[in-house]
Structures are given as C-alpha cells and as structure tokens.
Design a protein around this motif. Structure first.
Motif, PDB file in Angstrom:
ATOM      1  N   GLY A   1       0.807  -1.222   0.000  1.00 11.61           N
ATOM      2  CA  GLY A   1       0.000   0.000   0.000  1.00 11.61           C
ATOM      3  C   GLY A   1       0.838   1.269   0.000  1.00 11.61           C
ATOM      4  N   ILE A   2       2.097   1.153  -0.393  1.00 12.55           N
ATOM      5  CA  ILE A   2       2.996   2.303  -0.446  1.00 12.55           C
ATOM      6  C   ILE A   2       3.480   2.452  -1.886  1.00 12.55           C
ATOM      7  CG2 ILE A   2       5.221   3.247   0.342  1.00 12.55           C
ATOM      8  CD1 ILE A   2       3.187   3.135   2.587  1.00 12.55           C
ATOM      9  N   SER A   3       3.377   3.639  -2.425  1.00 11.58           N
ATOM     10  CA  SER A   3       3.828   3.882  -3.786  1.00 11.58           C
ATOM     11  C   SER A   3       4.944   4.927  -3.754  1.00 11.58           C
ATOM     12  CB  SER A   3       2.665   4.380  -4.643  1.00 11.58           C
ATOM     13  OG  SER A   3       3.111   4.636  -5.948  1.00 11.58           O
ATOM     14  N   LEU A   4       6.142   4.491  -4.114  1.00 11.71           N
ATOM     15  CA  LEU A   4       7.288   5.396  -4.200  1.00 11.71           C
ATOM     16  C   LEU A   4       7.842   5.334  -5.616  1.00 11.71           C
ATOM     17  CD1 LEU A   4       9.019   4.521  -0.799  1.00 11.71           C
ATOM     18  CD2 LEU A   4       7.578   6.487  -1.302  1.00 11.71           C
ATOM     19  N   SER A   5       8.861   6.096  -5.890  1.00 18.01           N
ATOM     20  CA  SER A   5       9.441   6.113  -7.236  1.00 18.01           C
ATOM     21  C   SER A   5      10.339   4.904  -7.497  1.00 18.01           C
ATOM     22  CB  SER A   5      10.235   7.408  -7.449  1.00 18.01           C
ATOM     23  OG  SER A   5      11.299   7.472  -6.526  1.00 18.01           O
ATOM     24  N   TYR A   6      10.459   4.016  -6.522  1.00 16.86           N
ATOM     25  CA  TYR A   6      11.261   2.803  -6.638  1.00 16.86           C
ATOM     26  C   TYR A   6      10.537   1.680  -5.896  1.00 16.86           C
ATOM     27  CZ  TYR A   6      12.636   4.525  -2.030  1.00 16.86           C
ATOM     28  OH  TYR A   6      12.607   5.009  -0.753  1.00 16.86           O
ATOM     29  N   PRO A   7      10.812   0.422  -6.244  1.00 12.47           N
ATOM     30  CA  PRO A   7      10.163  -0.684  -5.536  1.00 12.47           C
ATOM     31  C   PRO A   7      10.632  -0.756  -4.078  1.00 12.47           C
ATOM     32  CG  PRO A   7      11.270  -1.446  -7.541  1.00 12.47           C
ATOM     33  CD  PRO A   7      11.668  -0.025  -7.330  1.00 12.47           C
ATOM     34  N   VAL A   8       9.705  -1.064  -3.186  1.00 14.61           N
ATOM     35  CA  VAL A   8      10.056  -1.221  -1.771  1.00 14.61           C
ATOM     36  C   VAL A   8       9.660  -2.608  -1.285  1.00 14.61           C
ATOM     37  CG1 VAL A   8      10.033   1.220  -1.145  1.00 14.61           C
ATOM     38  CG2 VAL A   8       7.918  -0.093  -1.034  1.00 14.61           C
ATOM     39  N   TYR A   9      10.369  -3.061  -0.258  1.00 19.54           N
ATOM     40  CA  TYR A   9      10.217  -4.409   0.285  1.00 19.54           C
ATOM     41  C   TYR A   9      10.168  -4.328   1.799  1.00 19.54           C
ATOM     42  CZ  TYR A   9      11.945  -5.577  -4.362  1.00 19.54           C
ATOM     43  OH  TYR A   9      12.100  -5.686  -5.713  1.00 19.54           O
ATOM     44  N   VAL A  10       9.559  -5.329   2.417  1.00 18.08           N
ATOM     45  CA  VAL A  10       9.591  -5.422   3.873  1.00 18.08           C
ATOM     46  C   VAL A  10      11.008  -5.819   4.277  1.00 18.08           C
ATOM     47  CG1 VAL A  10       8.727  -6.615   5.922  1.00 18.08           C
ATOM     48  CG2 VAL A  10       7.154  -6.048   4.047  1.00 18.08           C
ATOM     49  N   VAL A  11      11.635  -4.971   5.079  1.00 19.30           N
ATOM     50  CA  VAL A  11      12.996  -5.206   5.547  1.00 19.30           C
ATOM     51  C   VAL A  11      12.980  -5.778   6.958  1.00 19.30           C
ATOM     52  CG1 VAL A  11      15.178  -4.055   6.136  1.00 19.30           C
ATOM     53  CG2 VAL A  11      13.929  -3.379   4.089  1.00 19.30           C
ATOM     54  N   GLU A  12      12.032  -5.325   7.761  1.00 18.42           N
ATOM     55  CA  GLU A  12      11.992  -5.732   9.173  1.00 18.42           C
ATOM     56  C   GLU A  12      10.595  -5.509   9.725  1.00 18.42           C
ATOM     57  OE1 GLU A  12      14.002  -4.203  13.384  1.00 18.42           O
ATOM     58  OE2 GLU A  12      14.750  -3.408  11.489  1.00 18.42           O
ATOM     59  N   MET A  13      10.263  -6.274  10.755  1.00 15.78           N
ATOM     60  CA  MET A  13       9.048  -6.038  11.523  1.00 15.78           C
ATOM     61  C   MET A  13       9.488  -5.739  12.944  1.00 15.78           C
ATOM     62  SD  MET A  13       6.405  -8.820  10.050  1.00 15.78           S
ATOM     63  CE  MET A  13       7.340  -9.863   8.949  1.00 15.78           C
ATOM     64  N   ASP A  14       9.304  -4.512  13.378  1.00 21.01           N
ATOM     65  CA  ASP A  14       9.701  -4.096  14.718  1.00 21.01           C
ATOM     66  C   ASP A  14       8.504  -4.298  15.642  1.00 21.01           C
ATOM     67  OD1 ASP A  14      10.315  -2.769  17.079  1.00 21.01           O
ATOM     68  OD2 ASP A  14      11.328  -1.120  16.056  1.00 21.01           O
TER      69      ASP A  14
END
Length: 169
Positions: free
Chosen positions: A58-71
């Motif tokens: 549900g996040i739209s940025l100018s580059y692909p994003v991935y889940v890096v961590e769950m805090d």
C-alpha cells in the motif's frame, strides 16, 4: 519471490487462520517506516506481511520497496530498497545439534535458511549461551526471517539447526 503457503491451512488464508485461532498474538494496525525512520503510512497488522515481501504494502514510491523488518516493540513495519533485504549473517537460538554434541569453535558449514533454497557456505560461531550461535554467510542472503529455521550441514550430514532470532547487516 513470493512466500510459500502454509500446508496445514486448507484454504491457504493464513491471515484468517491466525486471526481466528491466535487473536491474542496478531498485531493491530500500526505505522510503516522507511529505514531512515520516516513514517510512510499504516499497515494492516504485522501478521499480514513477511520479510522480503514487495506486493500489497500500500505504499507507492518512485522505486520498488520491500519489507525489511518487523519491529514488534513498536508494532512497526520497516520497508526499504531490495538491497536492504539482504543480510550478511544471523543469530540463531534454540539450536539443537544432531551429529555433534555441541559447537566448541568456529566451523565452516553449508546453511539453509528456507527449505527450497540452495545451501550456502557459512561459518558458524558459538555464543555465550550454549543454545545460541552466530552465522556469517560467504555471500549475503535475502530475506533472513526471524522465527524461521536454519539448518547446518557438512556435506550430506545434518549437523543441527535452530530458530532464526535476527539477521544482521
């Protein structure tokens, strides 16, 4: 790469399964941060996501994003660029040794961090706690996921395995 389905959930709807059977363990909605700490949005509950996931954030940025961590301490989902999903090593806990009695010194092994991944060269090191070890991979590994298993081999012999506690850069 996408996650594999959980084999014992008949309709493959694992979020529903968790919500119905472990409602006290699922997290409520919370913030989504990038790795620099900027708030980018809200997540639906951490049980909806997995390390390395790209779709459905549900996040739209100018580059692909991935889940890096769950805090879990902040109930926050941390997202970043694909290169941030890779780890140089991990800490494993609840380690059980099968063909050796214990790990007394560093040892070169093959390690698998998921059942369908190829084994990779790593060095394992004993930690102060006897059921905890440090693992350093020869090459960085994608989506080291806390709570998943890691298994160690020497050739075709299983040395042992444990539960991934955390990855590190």
């Amino acid at each position: 790469t996408e996650s594999q389905e959980i084999c014992f959930v008949p309709d493959d709807d694992y979020t529903r399964f968790l919500e119905e059977n472990y409602s006290d363990k699922v997290s409520p909605p919370g913030p989504i941060f990038d790795t620099a700490g900027s708030k980018l949005g809200e997540h639906k509950g951490l049980h909806h996501y997995t390390i390395g996931q790209r779709r459905g954030l549900g996040i739209s940025l100018s580059y692909p994003v991935y889940v890096v961590e769950m805090d879990r301490s902040q109930n926050a989902l941390i997202i970043g660029k694909e290169k941030e999903v890779y780890n140089k090593g991990l800490f494993a806990e609840n380690v059980n040794w099968i063909s050796v009695s214990e790990l007394e010194e560093r040892r070169e092994v093959s390690a698998k961090i998921r059942y369908n991944a190829p084994a990779v060269t790593a060095v394992i090191y004993p930690e102060t706690a006897t059921d905890r070890i440090k693992v350093i991979f020869e090459e960085e590994q994608r989506a080291v996921t806390p709570g998943q298993s890691v298994v160690f081999y020497e050739e075709d012999t299983v040395l042992g395995g444990g539960i991934i506690e955390s990855g590190f850069k």
